[in-house]
Design a protein around this motif. Structure first.
Motif, short mmCIF file in Angstrom:
data_model
loop_
_atom_site.label_atom_id
_atom_site.label_comp_id
_atom_site.label_asym_id
_atom_site.label_seq_id
_atom_site.Cartn_x
_atom_site.Cartn_y
_atom_site.Cartn_z
N ARG A 102 3.96 9.54 -20.91
CA ARG A 102 3.16 9.27 -22.11
C ARG A 102 3.28 7.83 -22.59
O ARG A 102 2.32 7.30 -23.17
N ILE A 103 4.45 7.20 -22.40
CA ILE A 103 4.69 5.94 -23.09
C ILE A 103 4.86 4.72 -22.17
O ILE A 103 4.82 3.59 -22.67
N HIS A 104 5.03 4.95 -20.88
CA HIS A 104 5.26 3.80 -20.00
C HIS A 104 4.08 3.53 -19.07
O HIS A 104 3.29 4.43 -18.77
N SER A 105 4.00 2.29 -18.61
CA SER A 105 2.89 1.88 -17.76
C SER A 105 3.00 2.52 -16.39
O SER A 105 4.07 2.96 -15.97
N MET A 106 1.90 2.54 -15.66
CA MET A 106 1.89 3.11 -14.32
C MET A 106 2.82 2.33 -13.39
O MET A 106 3.49 2.91 -12.53
N GLU A 107 2.87 1.01 -13.55
CA GLU A 107 3.75 0.20 -12.71
C GLU A 107 5.21 0.60 -12.94
O GLU A 107 6.00 0.73 -11.99
N GLU A 108 5.59 0.80 -14.20
CA GLU A 108 6.97 1.21 -14.52
C GLU A 108 7.26 2.60 -13.96
O GLU A 108 8.33 2.85 -13.39
N ARG A 109 6.31 3.51 -14.14
CA ARG A 109 6.49 4.88 -13.65
C ARG A 109 6.59 4.91 -12.13
O ARG A 109 7.41 5.64 -11.56
N CYS A 110 5.74 4.13 -11.47
CA CYS A 110 5.74 4.08 -10.02
C CYS A 110 7.07 3.53 -9.50
O CYS A 110 7.64 4.06 -8.53
N ALA A 111 7.57 2.48 -10.15
CA ALA A 111 8.85 1.90 -9.74
C ALA A 111 9.98 2.91 -9.93
O ALA A 111 10.87 3.04 -9.07
N ARG A 112 9.95 3.64 -11.05
CA ARG A 112 10.97 4.67 -11.29
C ARG A 112 10.93 5.73 -10.20
O ARG A 112 11.97 6.12 -9.65
N TRP A 113 9.74 6.20 -9.87
CA TRP A 113 9.60 7.27 -8.88
C TRP A 113 10.06 6.79 -7.50
O TRP A 113 10.75 7.53 -6.79
N LEU A 114 9.72 5.56 -7.14
CA LEU A 114 10.13 5.03 -5.84
C LEU A 114 11.65 4.85 -5.77
O LEU A 114 12.27 5.10 -4.74
N LEU A 115 12.26 4.43 -6.88
CA LEU A 115 13.71 4.28 -6.91
C LEU A 115 14.40 5.62 -6.74
O LEU A 115 15.40 5.74 -6.00
N MET A 116 13.90 6.64 -7.42
CA MET A 116 14.51 7.96 -7.31
C MET A 116 14.36 8.50 -5.89
O MET A 116 15.29 9.14 -5.36
N THR A 117 13.22 8.25 -5.26
CA THR A 117 13.04 8.67 -3.87
C THR A 117 13.95 7.89 -2.95
O THR A 117 14.55 8.45 -2.02
N HIS A 118 14.09 6.59 -3.21
CA HIS A 118 14.97 5.74 -2.41
C HIS A 118 16.42 6.23 -2.50
O HIS A 118 17.13 6.30 -1.49
N ASP A 119 16.86 6.60 -3.69
CA ASP A 119 18.21 7.12 -3.88
C ASP A 119 18.44 8.37 -3.04
O ASP A 119 19.47 8.52 -2.39
N ARG A 120 17.48 9.28 -3.08
CA ARG A 120 17.64 10.57 -2.41
C ARG A 120 17.42 10.47 -0.90
O ARG A 120 18.02 11.22 -0.15
N ALA A 121 16.56 9.56 -0.48
CA ALA A 121 16.25 9.45 0.95
C ALA A 121 17.40 8.84 1.74
O ALA A 121 17.60 9.17 2.91
N GLY A 122 18.15 7.96 1.10
CA GLY A 122 19.27 7.33 1.80
C GLY A 122 18.84 6.34 2.86
O GLY A 122 19.61 5.99 3.75
N GLN A 123 17.61 5.89 2.79
CA GLN A 123 17.09 4.91 3.75
C GLN A 123 16.00 4.10 3.08
O GLN A 123 15.40 4.55 2.09
N ASP A 124 15.74 2.90 3.60
CA ASP A 124 14.79 2.00 2.95
C ASP A 124 13.33 2.37 3.23
O ASP A 124 12.45 2.05 2.43
N THR A 125 13.07 3.01 4.36
CA THR A 125 11.70 3.37 4.73
C THR A 125 11.55 4.88 4.73
O THR A 125 12.39 5.59 5.29
N PHE A 126 10.48 5.36 4.09
CA PHE A 126 10.23 6.80 4.06
C PHE A 126 8.73 7.04 4.03
O PHE A 126 7.95 6.22 3.54
N PRO A 127 8.28 8.18 4.59
CA PRO A 127 6.84 8.48 4.62
C PRO A 127 6.32 8.81 3.23
O PRO A 127 6.92 9.57 2.49
N LEU A 128 5.20 8.20 2.88
CA LEU A 128 4.60 8.48 1.58
C LEU A 128 3.17 7.93 1.55
O LEU A 128 2.97 6.72 1.63
N THR A 129 2.20 8.81 1.47
CA THR A 129 0.81 8.36 1.36
C THR A 129 0.47 8.14 -0.10
O THR A 129 1.07 8.75 -0.99
#
Length: 245
Positions: free
Chosen positions: A146-173
């Protein structure tokens, strides 16, 4: 325990926190299973037949109301467990659980986990702690949308995926990312384009590579750090990677 490849159950932070006796008891009937992209673990409101402790996969919790498109409200990776909280409450699944990053997980039959939870208060307490952290993730995610920009939200989501993936490259369309974030693809394209232009990520043929994590962290909203703090309260960094096995 049946195994797939060289997967180690201690890759899951919750399993790594278990005391030896609890760990061995849980592993007696456990299986390590492979989850393909978009594998459905359990449907929304369905009864919990088994719980999953992700090792290398990441699971999204999607919720739908009134037949509208499903929206992602949380993600669960190696820091957590899928379905255990609903099992404790004898409730149906909070939403549709679907694997959005393929990998492996430890699968435990619901009856086996329920017996362990009834006899081992420490395991029950750990599951309750994880549920609290998961709820915090859901609440911060709702506020973030509700309160943050799409760029901020996208960065947050990518960071959380990066944390869980344990690798720098992961599949994502970008189609899938737009579905996860509940916005049009054009909106996601703009946000990822800005992150790509800044040199934080590379996007090629359905795969995203994190090039500059520090840059992503500066771009992400405070929700990312708040969510991590919730999980760190039950899984402190110095305890991760240990196991009772």
């Amino acid at each position: 325990m049946q195994k797939t490849g060289n997967a180690d159950p201690s890759m899951n932070d919750l399993l790594a926190r278990l005391e030896r006796e609890d760990y061995e008891s849980l592993m007696l009937g456990a299986k390590i299973v492979s989850l393909k992209l978009r594998s459905r673990l359990v449907r929304q409101d369905a009864s919990i037949d088994a719980v999953y402790f992700p090792l290398s996969c990441i699971v999204a919790l999607l919720v739908t109301t009134d037949g509208r498109p499903q929206v992602e409200v949380a993600t669960i990776g190696k820091e957590g467990v899928v379905g255990a909280s609903e099992l404790i409450q004898s409730q149906g699944a909070m939403g549709l659980y679907i694997a959005y990053l393929p990998g492996v997980a430890v699968r435990v039959e619901a009856r086996a986990l329920r017996r362990l939870l009834e006899s081992r208060p420490s395991v029950l307490g750990l599951v309750h702690q994880h549920f609290y952290a998961l709820m915090r993730q859901i609440l911060y995610g709702a506020a973030c949308n509700r309160i943050h920009s799409m760029e901020e939200r996208c960065a947050r989501w990518l960071l959380m995926t990066h944390d869980r993936a344990g690798q720098d490259t992961f599949p994502l369309t970008q189609d899938f990312l737009s579905h996860m974030l509940g916005v049009r693809r054009a909106t996601v394209n703009l946000a990822t384009g800005m992150l790509k232009k800044a040199g934080y990520i590379r996007y090629v043929r359905g795969k995203i590579t994190v090039l500059d994590r520090a840059g992503l962290e500066l771009t992400a909203c405070a929700c990312y750090r708040a969510i991590n703090k919730s999980y760190d309260s039950i899984l402190p960094a110095f305890q991760r990677g240990t196991t009772g096995s």
